[in-house]
Design a protein around this motif. Sequence first.
Motif, PDB file in Angstrom:
ATOM      1  N   LYS A  38       0.865  -1.192   0.000  1.00  0.00           N
ATOM      2  CA  LYS A  38       0.000   0.000   0.000  1.00  0.00           C
ATOM      3  C   LYS A  38       0.899   1.239   0.000  1.00  0.00           C
ATOM      4  O   LYS A  38       1.801   1.339   0.845  1.00  0.00           O
ATOM      5  N   ILE A  39       0.652   2.157  -0.925  1.00  0.00           N
ATOM      6  CA  ILE A  39       1.530   3.340  -1.032  1.00  0.00           C
ATOM      7  C   ILE A  39       0.745   4.617  -0.733  1.00  0.00           C
ATOM      8  O   ILE A  39      -0.379   4.799  -1.206  1.00  0.00           O
ATOM      9  N   THR A  40       1.367   5.486   0.071  1.00  0.00           N
ATOM     10  CA  THR A  40       0.839   6.828   0.315  1.00  0.00           C
ATOM     11  C   THR A  40       1.879   7.816  -0.205  1.00  0.00           C
ATOM     12  O   THR A  40       3.067   7.658   0.064  1.00  0.00           O
ATOM     13  N   GLY A  41       1.430   8.817  -0.965  1.00  0.00           N
ATOM     14  CA  GLY A  41       2.362   9.837  -1.480  1.00  0.00           C
ATOM     15  C   GLY A  41       2.005  11.191  -0.891  1.00  0.00           C
ATOM     16  O   GLY A  41       0.824  11.540  -0.810  1.00  0.00           O
ATOM     17  N   ILE A  42       3.014  11.937  -0.447  1.00  0.00           N
ATOM     18  CA  ILE A  42       2.735  13.290   0.069  1.00  0.00           C
ATOM     19  C   ILE A  42       3.560  14.332  -0.690  1.00  0.00           C
ATOM     20  O   ILE A  42       4.674  14.049  -1.152  1.00  0.00           O
ATOM     21  N   ASP A  43       2.978  15.515  -0.805  1.00  0.00           N
ATOM     22  CA  ASP A  43       3.666  16.620  -1.487  1.00  0.00           C
ATOM     23  C   ASP A  43       2.895  17.900  -1.124  1.00  0.00           C
ATOM     24  O   ASP A  43       1.676  17.860  -0.950  1.00  0.00           O
ATOM     25  N   PRO A  44       3.587  19.049  -1.026  1.00  0.00           N
ATOM     26  CA  PRO A  44       2.855  20.284  -0.742  1.00  0.00           C
ATOM     27  C   PRO A  44       2.177  20.885  -1.978  1.00  0.00           C
ATOM     28  O   PRO A  44       1.399  21.825  -1.850  1.00  0.00           O
ATOM     29  N   ASN A  45       2.488  20.355  -3.178  1.00  0.00           N
ATOM     30  CA  ASN A  45       1.994  20.978  -4.402  1.00  0.00           C
ATOM     31  C   ASN A  45       0.655  20.355  -4.853  1.00  0.00           C
ATOM     32  O   ASN A  45       0.610  19.217  -5.321  1.00  0.00           O
ATOM     33  N   THR A  46      -0.406  21.139  -4.718  1.00  0.00           N
ATOM     34  CA  THR A  46      -1.765  20.644  -5.012  1.00  0.00           C
ATOM     35  C   THR A  46      -1.905  20.178  -6.463  1.00  0.00           C
ATOM     36  O   THR A  46      -2.497  19.123  -6.727  1.00  0.00           O
ATOM     37  N   GLU A  47      -1.357  20.979  -7.412  1.00  0.00           N
ATOM     38  CA  GLU A  47      -1.538  20.641  -8.841  1.00  0.00           C
ATOM     39  C   GLU A  47      -0.844  19.321  -9.179  1.00  0.00           C
ATOM     40  O   GLU A  47      -1.395  18.483  -9.882  1.00  0.00           O
ATOM     41  N   SER A  48       0.381  19.149  -8.640  1.00  0.00           N
ATOM     42  CA  SER A  48       1.099  17.889  -8.912  1.00  0.00           C
ATOM     43  C   SER A  48       0.309  16.705  -8.366  1.00  0.00           C
ATOM     44  O   SER A  48       0.203  15.658  -9.013  1.00  0.00           O
ATOM     45  N   LEU A  49      -0.254  16.867  -7.169  1.00  0.00           N
ATOM     46  CA  LEU A  49      -1.004  15.762  -6.567  1.00  0.00           C
ATOM     47  C   LEU A  49      -2.230  15.417  -7.410  1.00  0.00           C
ATOM     48  O   LEU A  49      -2.598  14.240  -7.533  1.00  0.00           O
ATOM     49  N   GLU A  50      -2.848  16.424  -8.021  1.00  0.00           N
ATOM     50  CA  GLU A  50      -4.021  16.162  -8.875  1.00  0.00           C
ATOM     51  C   GLU A  50      -3.623  15.262 -10.046  1.00  0.00           C
ATOM     52  O   GLU A  50      -4.330  14.313 -10.379  1.00  0.00           O
ATOM     53  N   ILE A  51      -2.467  15.576 -10.652  1.00  0.00           N
ATOM     54  CA  ILE A  51      -1.989  14.764 -11.788  1.00  0.00           C
ATOM     55  C   ILE A  51      -1.685  13.346 -11.304  1.00  0.00           C
ATOM     56  O   ILE A  51      -2.061  12.345 -11.922  1.00  0.00           O
ATOM     57  N   ALA A  52      -1.022  13.267 -10.144  1.00  0.00           N
ATOM     58  CA  ALA A  52      -0.656  11.949  -9.609  1.00  0.00           C
ATOM     59  C   ALA A  52      -1.916  11.109  -9.334  1.00  0.00           C
ATOM     60  O   ALA A  52      -1.946   9.910  -9.629  1.00  0.00           O
TER      61      ALA A  52
END
Length: 237
Positions: A38-52
């Motif tokens: 199970k993978i969780t990804g974190i990042d402060p960038n909202t736009e990048s997370l949307e693509i991911a």
Amino acid sequence: MEPLRNYFKDIAIHNILDVGTGNGGFLHTLQNTFPGAKITGIDPNTESLEIARQNFPDVTFLEMEAENLKFEDDSFDVVSISMALHHLPKVKKGLKEMKRVVKPDGYIIINETISDHLNPAQEVHKMYHHFRSHIDRMLGRFHRKTFTKDAILQILKETEVPVQFFFEHRRNVNLIEDEADLELRIDKMKQMLEKIKGHPEHDALRLQVDEFRTKAMEHGLQAATNLVIVGRKKIFT
Ligand SMILES: C[S@@+](CC[C@H](N)C(=O)[O-])C[C@H]1O[C@@H](n2cnc3c(N)ncnc32)[C@H](O)[C@@H]1O
């Protein structure tokens, strides 16, 4: 990454945190190395997370900074960070947080572009990357130059992350196949220059575009070498 797959082939890994996950550039490697985890990804960038989110429906994404992870101590079997160490304003704080949330017998994986051990075509890539990071800094975004291999190993020593295994990863692929590819890169550099128009450093950076063209035509362009490190939370003998 074969050395990573070989290293973990007999180790049971159930849950993974990918720090600075961005668009998810390291997630295929994690999924190939740890099938079924199970993978969780974190990042402060909202736009990048949307693509991911669009590209990796099986992964959980959360908006968060490495320096302030909102997870309990000892939560993950693996905590990874790829191509993001040089983006962290507080690298050591980020690594300490990664160490806090990894389980006592867990692993920390670092995949980071380095600024030494490069062939001439990779030096051209470094020039391109450092041009970008320079402009990012001028625009107020935190983005340092890439670290040397020794600098990364030293940071791990200072944050007390014992290194168990590391290797250098090179792709040996020319990223500029024809003149059109080169012009695309140069257009991107010019678009970046537009953002700092009127700034006293603008002209010096414009000269770097010409230098990039000359060097890319001479040597080609290859992604810089990555240093891939497997660290632990504590020393195992
Ligand atoms: C070059 S991208 C790497 C993306 C992906 N991990 C990969 O390997 O392709 C760097 C990422 O670091 C993220 N980043 C910047 N500051 C950060 C911070 N304080 N904590 C976590 N991630 C951060 C950026 O938003 C960006 O998505």
